[in-house]
Write a protein that holds these residues in place. Structure first.
Motif, PDB file in Angstrom:
ATOM      1  N   GLY A 211       0.829  -1.196   0.000  1.00 55.55           N
ATOM      2  CA  GLY A 211       0.000   0.000   0.000  1.00 55.55           C
ATOM      3  C   GLY A 211       0.861   1.242   0.000  1.00 55.55           C
ATOM      4  N   ILE A 212       0.263   2.374   0.362  1.00 61.24           N
ATOM      5  CA  ILE A 212       1.016   3.602   0.530  1.00 61.24           C
ATOM      6  C   ILE A 212       2.054   3.386   1.626  1.00 61.24           C
ATOM      7  CG2 ILE A 212       0.887   6.024   1.189  1.00 61.24           C
ATOM      8  CD1 ILE A 212      -0.453   5.401  -1.483  1.00 61.24           C
ATOM      9  N   GLN A 213       3.235   3.883   1.430  1.00 63.13           N
ATOM     10  CA  GLN A 213       4.322   3.703   2.394  1.00 63.13           C
ATOM     11  C   GLN A 213       3.946   4.317   3.740  1.00 63.13           C
ATOM     12  OE1 GLN A 213       7.939   5.625   1.130  1.00 63.13           O
ATOM     13  NE2 GLN A 213       9.179   3.926   1.839  1.00 63.13           N
ATOM     14  N   GLY A 214       3.903   3.480   4.781  1.00 63.19           N
ATOM     15  CA  GLY A 214       3.442   3.941   6.083  1.00 63.19           C
ATOM     16  C   GLY A 214       4.245   5.095   6.637  1.00 63.19           C
ATOM     17  N   CYS A 215       5.561   5.035   6.501  1.00 67.92           N
ATOM     18  CA  CYS A 215       6.425   6.069   7.083  1.00 67.92           C
ATOM     19  C   CYS A 215       6.272   7.413   6.399  1.00 67.92           C
ATOM     20  CB  CYS A 215       7.882   5.623   7.026  1.00 67.92           C
ATOM     21  SG  CYS A 215       8.505   5.358   5.351  1.00 67.92           S
ATOM     22  N   ALA A 216       5.520   7.457   5.303  1.00 73.90           N
ATOM     23  CA  ALA A 216       5.321   8.696   4.556  1.00 73.90           C
ATOM     24  C   ALA A 216       3.996   9.369   4.890  1.00 73.90           C
ATOM     25  CB  ALA A 216       5.382   8.408   3.050  1.00 73.90           C
ATOM     26  N   MET A 217       3.140   8.711   5.666  1.00 68.47           N
ATOM     27  CA  MET A 217       1.752   9.150   5.745  1.00 68.47           C
ATOM     28  C   MET A 217       1.345   9.781   7.068  1.00 68.47           C
ATOM     29  SD  MET A 217      -0.536   5.607   6.231  1.00 68.47           S
ATOM     30  CE  MET A 217      -0.109   4.821   4.691  1.00 68.47           C
ATOM     31  N   VAL A 218       0.289  10.589   6.962  1.00 65.42           N
ATOM     32  CA  VAL A 218      -0.491  11.034   8.102  1.00 65.42           C
ATOM     33  C   VAL A 218      -1.929  10.588   7.832  1.00 65.42           C
ATOM     34  CG1 VAL A 218      -0.858  13.335   7.063  1.00 65.42           C
ATOM     35  CG2 VAL A 218      -1.234  12.996   9.518  1.00 65.42           C
ATOM     36  N   VAL A 219      -2.600  10.108   8.859  1.00 61.07           N
ATOM     37  CA  VAL A 219      -3.981   9.645   8.719  1.00 61.07           C
ATOM     38  C   VAL A 219      -4.859  10.400   9.707  1.00 61.07           C
ATOM     39  CG1 VAL A 219      -3.123   7.365   8.065  1.00 61.07           C
ATOM     40  CG2 VAL A 219      -3.860   7.756  10.423  1.00 61.07           C
ATOM     41  N   ASN A 220      -6.166  10.438   9.411  1.00 60.16           N
ATOM     42  CA  ASN A 220      -7.078  11.090  10.342  1.00 60.16           C
ATOM     43  C   ASN A 220      -7.745  10.074  11.268  1.00 60.16           C
ATOM     44  OD1 ASN A 220      -8.815   9.948   8.465  1.00 60.16           O
ATOM     45  ND2 ASN A 220      -9.890  11.846   7.964  1.00 60.16           N
ATOM     46  N   ARG A 221      -8.399  10.595  12.293  1.00 58.42           N
ATOM     47  CA  ARG A 221      -8.992   9.735  13.306  1.00 58.42           C
ATOM     48  C   ARG A 221     -10.023   8.766  12.718  1.00 58.42           C
ATOM     49  NH1 ARG A 221      -9.903  10.939  18.799  1.00 58.42           N
ATOM     50  NH2 ARG A 221      -9.701  13.172  18.379  1.00 58.42           N
ATOM     51  N   ILE A 222     -10.857   9.264  11.811  1.00 57.92           N
ATOM     52  CA  ILE A 222     -11.901   8.404  11.264  1.00 57.92           C
ATOM     53  C   ILE A 222     -11.307   7.223  10.497  1.00 57.92           C
ATOM     54  CG2 ILE A 222     -12.235   9.728   9.124  1.00 57.92           C
ATOM     55  CD1 ILE A 222     -15.233   9.107   9.384  1.00 57.92           C
ATOM     56  N   LEU A 223     -10.115   7.395   9.916  1.00 62.93           N
ATOM     57  CA  LEU A 223      -9.478   6.275   9.225  1.00 62.93           C
ATOM     58  C   LEU A 223      -8.992   5.232  10.223  1.00 62.93           C
ATOM     59  CD1 LEU A 223      -8.375   4.707   6.853  1.00 62.93           C
ATOM     60  CD2 LEU A 223      -6.361   6.170   6.850  1.00 62.93           C
ATOM     61  N   TYR A 224      -8.218   5.636  11.210  1.00 60.42           N
ATOM     62  CA  TYR A 224      -7.669   4.605  12.097  1.00 60.42           C
ATOM     63  C   TYR A 224      -8.749   3.976  12.975  1.00 60.42           C
ATOM     64  CZ  TYR A 224      -6.864   7.975  16.080  1.00 60.42           C
ATOM     65  OH  TYR A 224      -6.958   8.887  17.102  1.00 60.42           O
ATOM     66  N   GLU A 225      -9.787   4.739  13.332  1.00 61.34           N
ATOM     67  CA  GLU A 225     -10.875   4.139  14.100  1.00 61.34           C
ATOM     68  C   GLU A 225     -11.686   3.169  13.253  1.00 61.34           C
ATOM     69  OE1 GLU A 225     -13.103   7.317  15.884  1.00 61.34           O
ATOM     70  OE2 GLU A 225     -11.691   7.524  17.564  1.00 61.34           O
ATOM     71  N   THR A 226     -11.875   3.497  11.984  1.00 64.69           N
ATOM     72  CA  THR A 226     -12.581   2.585  11.078  1.00 64.69           C
ATOM     73  C   THR A 226     -11.779   1.303  10.874  1.00 64.69           C
ATOM     74  OG1 THR A 226     -13.597   4.454   9.922  1.00 64.69           O
ATOM     75  CG2 THR A 226     -13.597   2.337   8.773  1.00 64.69           C
TER      76      THR A 226
END
Length: 311
Positions: free
Chosen positions: A156-171
């Motif tokens: 997937g998208i490289q984890g070390c490159a990303m910022v995610v929002n709360r609704i994504l990680y909670e989902t």
């Protein structure tokens, strides 16, 4: 606004202090850095605890859970998060001083409050001494635009490159299934239920060394085609972890998926046991590898199995 930064470690004594220092020295100061170790046998834990004494924003997470790989380590860290935005960090990179400030501003501008979202920026590929001879970047354009882009990606998208929002990680945390690679899970949720955004300027140094879990793949199109001609008797299109993720995701989320995503998944599952059917699935849905349908077709013709065979 406090932003969470999560760091999963394992035998990272050589680079972890430099990476954590680069995070704690960010121009954006309102951060909480959560670190969890997955059973290191070197001095990683000792280094983290020493650094924790110097900065109260650094929190070392300790529990009685058994080591279970990098994906599960990050999942356990996400369960400790409370912030609206979470940055993911590898243990061996070095962040530009303005990475959080720049990518957070970009995310706030583009994210929708009610959609799971990822924003990511490329890293500059460097050697173990942070030297770069060719000025290579990990990405030069957005990597995933639709579910079809993930079918043959085995990632997937490289984890070390990303910022995610709360609704994504909670989902992503609402169902309990195994995370082999956290970035693949997050990318799948974002592409099916939300959006992915790409910031086109590098914001960190992506260090390459012998101990990388997954390193930077700089193979050219020609070199990859040559690799397929090796006719490895165990060659495959989709690795077993990706296939297992698709199955788990489908079982947990099918009722919530859009009609389009449902069609892709049902077509995938109905065709993976037959190469001819899978060929038509790839063509019909324009399932590309690195944005090329031709690469998908060539690899499909030259590999023996659709799904990686378990030993």
């Amino acid at each position: 606004m406090i932003v969470d930064v999560i760091v999963a470690t394992y035998n990272g004594e050589k680079y972890i202090k430099e990476q954590l220092t680069s995070i704690l020295n960010q121009s954006y100061k309102d951060i909480q850095v959560l670190v969890r170790d997955d059973g290191s046998t070197d001095n990683t834990k000792k280094i983290i605890l020493e650094l924790q004494k110097t900065d109260s924003r650094l929190k070392f997470i300790e529990d009685e859970l058994c080591p279970n790989g990098v994906g599960e380590n990050f999942k356990r860290l996400f369960k400790k998060c409370t912030s609206e935005f979470v940055f993911i960090a590898d243990q061996d990179d070095v962040w530009d001083v303005n990475k959080i400030e720049v990518l957070l501003t970009f995310a706030k501008k583009h994210f929708s409050e009610d959609l799971p979202c990822i924003a990511y920026a490329p890293g500059q590929v460097v050697d173990q001494n942070l030297k770069s001879s060719q000025n290579r970047l990990t990405n030069d354009s957005i990597k995933i635009r639709s579910l079809e882009d993930m079918i043959l990606m085995n990632g997937g998208i490289q984890g070390c490159a990303m910022v995610v929002n709360r609704i994504l990680y909670e989902t992503a945390l609402r169902n309990e299934f195994f995370w082999y690679m956290h970035d693949q899970v997050l990318s799948l949720y974002a592409v099916c239920f939300g959006k992915i955004f790409f910031y086109d300027k590098p914001l960190f140094k992506y260090r390459q060394h012998q101990s990388n879990v997954l390193g930077f793949n700089s193979n050219t199109f020609i070199s990859r085609i040559k690799k397929y001609f090796s006719f490895n008797r165990n060659s495959f299109l989709v690795n077993q972890y990706s296939d297992e993720l698709f199955k788990n995701f489908w079982l947990c989320e099918k009722s919530a998926l859009s009609y389009g995503c449902k069609k892709i998944f049902t077509s995938y599952f109905s065709s993976v046991q037959n190469k001819s059917k899978f060929f038509f699935f790839v063509i019909n849905y324009n399932v590309c590898i690195r944005k090329r349908i031709s690469t998908s077709v060539i690899k499909m013709l030259l590999t023996k199995y659709i799904i990686e065979q378990k030993n």
